[in-house]
Design a protein around this motif. Structure first.
Motif, short mmCIF file in Angstrom:
data_model
loop_
_atom_site.label_atom_id
_atom_site.label_comp_id
_atom_site.label_asym_id
_atom_site.label_seq_id
_atom_site.Cartn_x
_atom_site.Cartn_y
_atom_site.Cartn_z
N GLN A 294 0.88 -1.17 0.00
CA GLN A 294 0.00 0.00 0.00
C GLN A 294 0.91 1.22 0.00
OE1 GLN A 294 -1.60 3.24 0.54
NE2 GLN A 294 -1.04 2.72 2.64
N ILE A 295 1.04 1.91 -1.12
CA ILE A 295 1.94 3.07 -1.15
C ILE A 295 1.22 4.32 -1.65
CG2 ILE A 295 4.09 1.77 -1.34
CD1 ILE A 295 4.07 2.34 -4.32
N THR A 296 -0.10 4.32 -1.50
CA THR A 296 -0.88 5.47 -1.97
C THR A 296 -1.22 6.42 -0.83
OG1 THR A 296 -1.82 4.18 -3.76
CG2 THR A 296 -3.03 6.13 -3.11
N GLU A 297 -1.61 5.87 0.30
CA GLU A 297 -2.01 6.67 1.44
C GLU A 297 -0.89 6.63 2.49
OE1 GLU A 297 -4.95 8.39 2.02
OE2 GLU A 297 -5.47 8.05 -0.07
N PRO A 298 -0.84 7.64 3.38
CA PRO A 298 0.16 7.60 4.46
C PRO A 298 0.09 6.29 5.23
CG PRO A 298 -0.92 9.74 4.38
CD PRO A 298 -1.62 8.89 3.37
N GLY A 299 1.24 5.84 5.73
CA GLY A 299 1.34 4.51 6.31
C GLY A 299 1.80 3.56 5.24
N VAL B 199 -3.05 -0.34 -15.16
CA VAL B 199 -1.60 -0.41 -15.00
C VAL B 199 -1.03 1.01 -14.98
CG1 VAL B 199 -1.31 -2.66 -16.05
CG2 VAL B 199 -1.26 -0.63 -17.49
N PRO B 200 0.11 1.18 -14.31
CA PRO B 200 0.71 2.52 -14.22
C PRO B 200 1.10 3.05 -15.60
CG PRO B 200 1.71 1.00 -12.65
CD PRO B 200 0.86 0.18 -13.56
N SER B 201 1.11 4.36 -15.72
CA SER B 201 1.45 5.03 -16.97
C SER B 201 2.89 4.71 -17.39
CB SER B 201 1.32 6.53 -16.74
OG SER B 201 0.86 7.14 -17.90
N ASN B 202 3.07 4.55 -18.71
CA ASN B 202 4.40 4.28 -19.27
C ASN B 202 4.96 5.58 -19.83
OD1 ASN B 202 6.54 3.66 -20.93
ND2 ASN B 202 5.45 2.13 -22.15
N ALA B 222 -0.26 15.86 -8.45
CA ALA B 222 -0.73 16.47 -7.20
C ALA B 222 -2.03 15.86 -6.70
CB ALA B 222 -0.91 17.98 -7.39
N LYS B 223 -2.95 15.58 -7.63
CA LYS B 223 -4.29 15.17 -7.20
C LYS B 223 -4.52 13.66 -7.30
CE LYS B 223 -5.41 19.45 -6.38
NZ LYS B 223 -5.54 19.91 -4.97
N GLY B 224 -3.70 12.96 -8.06
CA GLY B 224 -3.76 11.50 -8.11
C GLY B 224 -5.13 10.96 -8.48
N ALA B 225 -5.36 9.70 -8.11
CA ALA B 225 -6.62 9.05 -8.45
C ALA B 225 -7.83 9.80 -7.89
CB ALA B 225 -6.62 7.61 -7.96
N PRO B 226 -7.76 10.23 -6.62
CA PRO B 226 -8.96 10.88 -6.07
C PRO B 226 -9.36 12.14 -6.84
CG PRO B 226 -7.47 10.25 -4.31
CD PRO B 226 -6.73 10.04 -5.60
N GLY B 227 -8.43 12.73 -7.61
CA GLY B 227 -8.76 13.93 -8.36
C GLY B 227 -9.31 13.66 -9.75
N ASP B 236 -10.37 2.83 -9.03
CA ASP B 236 -9.45 1.73 -9.33
C ASP B 236 -7.99 2.16 -9.35
OD1 ASP B 236 -11.23 -0.36 -9.60
OD2 ASP B 236 -11.66 0.09 -11.70
N SER B 237 -7.74 3.42 -9.68
CA SER B 237 -6.35 3.87 -9.87
C SER B 237 -5.61 3.99 -8.55
CB SER B 237 -6.35 5.23 -10.58
OG SER B 237 -5.07 5.81 -10.49
#
Lengths: 591, 272
Positions: A294-299, B199-202, B222-227, B236-237
């Motif tokens: 898990q490397i998305t959220e802190p912890g 899958v992660p971006s290439n 900065a905003k990642g999946a939640p953005g 899913d991301s």
């Protein structure tokens, strides 16, 4: 500094070249030309330095966050070689790892590099250790014989040798990497190291083939507790041992799947009756799913030791049961754990061997003052460098671990995650955030802390919003057998507050595993993406009926066409007073 | 050439040539047209075109062929002639019997294959580069997505030494945080990539960084999946919202670094 090092190696190369005439054929000092090493440095600085360190000392930017740690090239010690124990690798040995990497470590293969680039990098890497200038450190590669056929006798002989040589002390009795001394293993730099899980051949760092295994037995892995058996076992015995180890493997490939197929049974599901439970699951297909940190959220958890989990499911009229299984080197069943335990920022880089005294008794204090103490804690951690850290913390820790069974602060744990409700029909792709859900779309966690072995249910609305819930009763039984945890869950198919498991329904499911030995808790865990569980129809879908129907329909159409064409021809023939044969003669085609 | 699989195309053309030379019957031509088209779609391209697209083309072609065959009484008669002969002439009795058995068997096999495909998890499409918002605020700093550029990019020409410092910082950030998924060589093939869906971006891909403005890349960092908007399946991301871990400068530096490492330039303003 680099210039200085280069000058030194160059001088040594000249000396070595001068000596070459007098050397035995086995010693082949080839350090390349200055241009080759300079070209190698360019490639190294771009692709290698971030882990192995710009000076080759294994201390790159990524080093604190990867296990096993990147090779320290200044030591001249290499694990994967064709040369005898303690000797330097050949250029081909180095090339092999650069080309294909070491599976399930942070060392990838580099297929983008040309053969010449790889050779230049090899010359540059060799310049980090003076050992490569010393002809005495070179030896001819060992001979790797063709593998023996895996006959029953050969495997049986290998098994005897496995026991005689006490391979199980580290690798475990059936090879799951769970030997009694597995938790205490360190390499010669004092870094914790894991014994290979022999049942998961795809994770072997040195490669999965019988030749790879034979090579490891015969050369040992320099700098690790894995010795060479070249002196203690004859060639043929090593081959038998290869066959035994190979037989422990669960296939060449993990065959990761995306779907659990839950099969229907008329039988009751009784968690307390182990035998009937095993019989039930016998009929259910087992799917292996990949787990990552898990490397998305802190912890964040950068090096989870558990890399996959197997799962299966059965259901009857009222209930559904899931069984999951994964390998863990030790059952940690005395600590605490739950999905929302807080993990301080500095602990992200802290694996096994951590300084337990720091947050053992006074962990509450620590969490309380977290904001204020974060900076000094981090400084201490990195400032003191690895030596101190592992010297004190490591010894203490392993001492404690040996004294009492499962002496870790955090217990092993597992969780199944389901959406709290199914996606609406108009947007079937919609799911909750796979990391403990989100505010709009919560998830339900079926969490089992293996200290207690019972299932607790949590509702997650995001990593910082996880709360216990008691809407549904989930039961669980657990067992740890020779390195494998098995957890079986059961719940009523219909739920009052969460997802119900209707027939022929695809339900998203995700997994989390915590290894207490690796100090995993809360959000520091191994996890999976969303996968699905499909509840197979309870009435087996008949295949014969539709197949026969399709054939008969087509046949009927054919016969009808034939009949109509023939009748038409007969009518025409009757009308014209001629025969069918002359009809074809008059209308003979051009082909 | 043009992504075509030349041997296949040539072979199909050769068969057509033989048919023309032998003055083939209309029915043979119709069957040849459909078969050749199918083979062309299936094997004629280096990268096969999607089955659904091929099916649409074949359907349209089939309709056109039926129209062609029935466009005049003579042509229709000529087209159905071989079928009539097969059914009527005693010397084709064996072939007719074979066909009567073969077609139902084929239909039965099709149904069987359909019913016994191994189950798979349902898959859903997602938008890989969904439209960004018009502006975004990161650590109290608001940037206009249409006009913002990497504030350190201009050092490349103005102050190469400072540029190198930012790059090195970006390198640190990348290998402390990003390579587990995006990979050591940025091929989207890091050690965790096999466990992630999508899958992660290439970043090696010419269709990713070069077609994006650096402000878009900054938004994703900065905003990642939640953005992401719903079309990007944010649930899913695994892309973290890096504002939780990194400063603005660190994010611009790693943005700079991934472009530089791959030898790409961000798409410039107003460039399409």
């Amino acid at each position: 500094m680099t210039g200085h090092a280069m000058g030194r190696t160059q001088a040594a190369a000249t000396l070595a070249a001068a000596l070459l005439v007098a050397l035995p054929a086995s010693a082949q000092v080839d350090l390349g030309t200055e241009e080759q090493r300079a070209a190698g440095k360019v490639v190294y600085d771009k692709y290698c330095g971030q882990c192995h360190g710009d000076t080759g000392d294994g201390n790159g930017y990524a080093t604190p966050r990867v296990r096993p740690k990147p090779r320290d090239f200044t030591t001249g010690k290499y694990k994967f070689r064709t040369t005898p124990n303690g000797m330097l690798p050949t250029d081909d040995d180095l090339r092999r790892i650069i080309e294909i990497g070491a599976p399930y470590t942070s060392m990838p293969g580099w297929p983008n590099l040309t053969s010449a680039e790889i050779q230049n990098v090899i010359y540059y890497i060799k310049s980090f250790s003076p050992d490569f200038e010393n002809p005495d450190r070179y030896a001819e590669p060992i001979e790797i014989p063709r593998p023996l056929e895996s006959t029953e006798e050969s495997i049986a002989r290998g098994r005897v040798l496995y026991e005689e040589q006490a391979c199980g002390a580290c690798h475990g009795e059936v090879g799951r990497g769970d030997g009694a001394s597995a938790p205490t293993l360190v390499n010669d730099k004092g870094d914790p190291i894991r014994a290979a899980d022999l049942t998961q051949r795809w994770t072997y760092r040195g490669g999965p083939t019988k030749e790879d295994i034979y090579r490891t037995f015969s050369t040992g892995l320099n700098g690790t507790p894995m010795p060479s058996y070249a002196d203690s076992l004859e060639v043929e015995d090593r081959q038998h041992l290869v066959n035994y180890v190979y037989s422990l493997g669960d296939g060449d490939d993990p065959n990761y799947g995306t779907l659990i197929t839950a099969v229907y049974s008329d039988e009751p599901i009784d968690l307390q009756d182990g035998e009937s439970l095993d019989a039930l699951f016998e009929s259910a297909p087992m799917t292996r799913f990949p787990l990552v940190g898990q490397i998305t959220e802190p912890g964040r958890n950068f090096f989870p030791p558990v890399t996959s989990i197997e799962a299966q499911a059965v259901y009857n009229r009222d209930e559904i049961a899931f069984r999951v299984r994964w390998h863990d080197l030790r059952a940690d069943t005395s600590g605490r754990n739950n999905p929302s335990l807080e993990v301080p920022m500095w602990d992200e880089d802290n694996g096994i061997g951590g300084d337990e005294s720091d947050d053992g008794g006074d962990s509450d204090d620590f969490f309380g003052d977290f904001g204020g103490e974060e900076a000094p804690a981090e400084d201490d951690f990195f400032g003191d460098s690895g030596d101190d850290f592992f010297g004190d913390g490591g010894d203490d820790f392993f001492g404690t671990a040996d004294a009492g069974a499962g002496g870790a602060e955090f217990s092993d744990a597992v969780a199944l995650q389901f959406p709290a409700s199914l996606a609406p029909a108009e947007s079937p792709e919609l799911k909750p955030y796979f990391l403990y859900g989100d505010a709009q779309n919560p998830v339900d966690l079926w969490f089992v802390n293996l200290t207690y072995g019972v299932a607790d249910t949590f509702r997650g609305r995001g990593s910082d919003a996880i709360e216990p819930t008691e809407a549904d009763i989930v039961e669980a039984v657990t067992s740890y057998d020779q390195g494998a945890w098995t957890v079986t869950y059961k719940r009523r198919r219909s739920s009052r507050a969460g997802v119900s498991f209707a027939e022929e329904q695809y339900t998203p499911v995700a997994f989390s595993v915590w290894d207490g030995f690796n100090r995993e808790r809360g959000n520091k865990r191994a996890l999976s993406s969303w996968f699905y569980v499909y509840t197979e129809p309870s009435v087996e879908q008949a295949v014969a009926g539709p197949v026969l129907r399709a054939a008969l329909i087509v046949l009927a159409i054919e016969l009808l066409v034939v009949f109509l064409v023939r009748r038409r021809a007969r009518q025409q023939a009757a009308g014209e007073g001629t025969s069918g044969a002359s009809l074809t003669a008059t209308e003979a085609p051009a082909v | 050439m043009w992504g075509l699989n030349l041997p296949v195309v040539l072979a199909l053309a050769a068969i057509g040539g033989v048919l023309a030379w032998r003055r083939a019957n209309t029915l043979v031509w119709l069957l040849y047209t459909l078969g050749a088209l199918w083979a062309f779609f299936r094997f004629g391209f280096a990268v096969p075109i999607p089955q659904s697209v091929a099916t649409i083309y074949l359907g349209i072609t089939g309709l056109a062929l039926v129209c062609y065959a029935s466009s005049s009484r003579e042509r229709l008669a000529e087209t159905v002639q071989p079928i009539k002969r097969l059914i009527l002439e005693p010397r084709y009795r064996l072939a007719l019997a074979g066909l009567l058995v073969a077609l139902p068997a084929l239909a039965a096999y099709n149904v069987y294959a359909d019913l016994t495909v191994p189950l798979e998890a349902p898959g859903f499409g997602r938008e890989v580069h969904p439209p960004p918002p018009t502006e975004m605020t990161v650590h109290d700093e608001t940037i206009d997505m249409a006009t913002a550029e990497n504030p350190y990019l201009h050092y490349k020409h103005d102050d190469p030494e400072l540029y190198a410092k930012h790059l090195e910082n970006g390198r640190r950030v990348y290998y402390e945080n990003c390579f587990w998924c995006h990979g050591d060589g940025m091929g989207g093939d890091g050690m965790f990539a096999h466990g992630l869906n999508p899958v992660p971006s290439n970043f090696n891909d010419v269709g990713t960084l070069p077609i994006l403005q650096s402000s878009f890349v900054q938004w994703r960092i900065a905003k990642g999946a939640p953005g992401l908007p719903a079309s990007g399946t944010p649930w899913d991301s695994a892309m973290p919202a890096w504002e939780k871990f990194l400063t603005n400068e660190e994010m611009w530096d790693v943005n700079l670094f991934i472009y530089d490492f791959n030898g790409y330039e961000p798409r410039a303003l107003g460039q399409h």
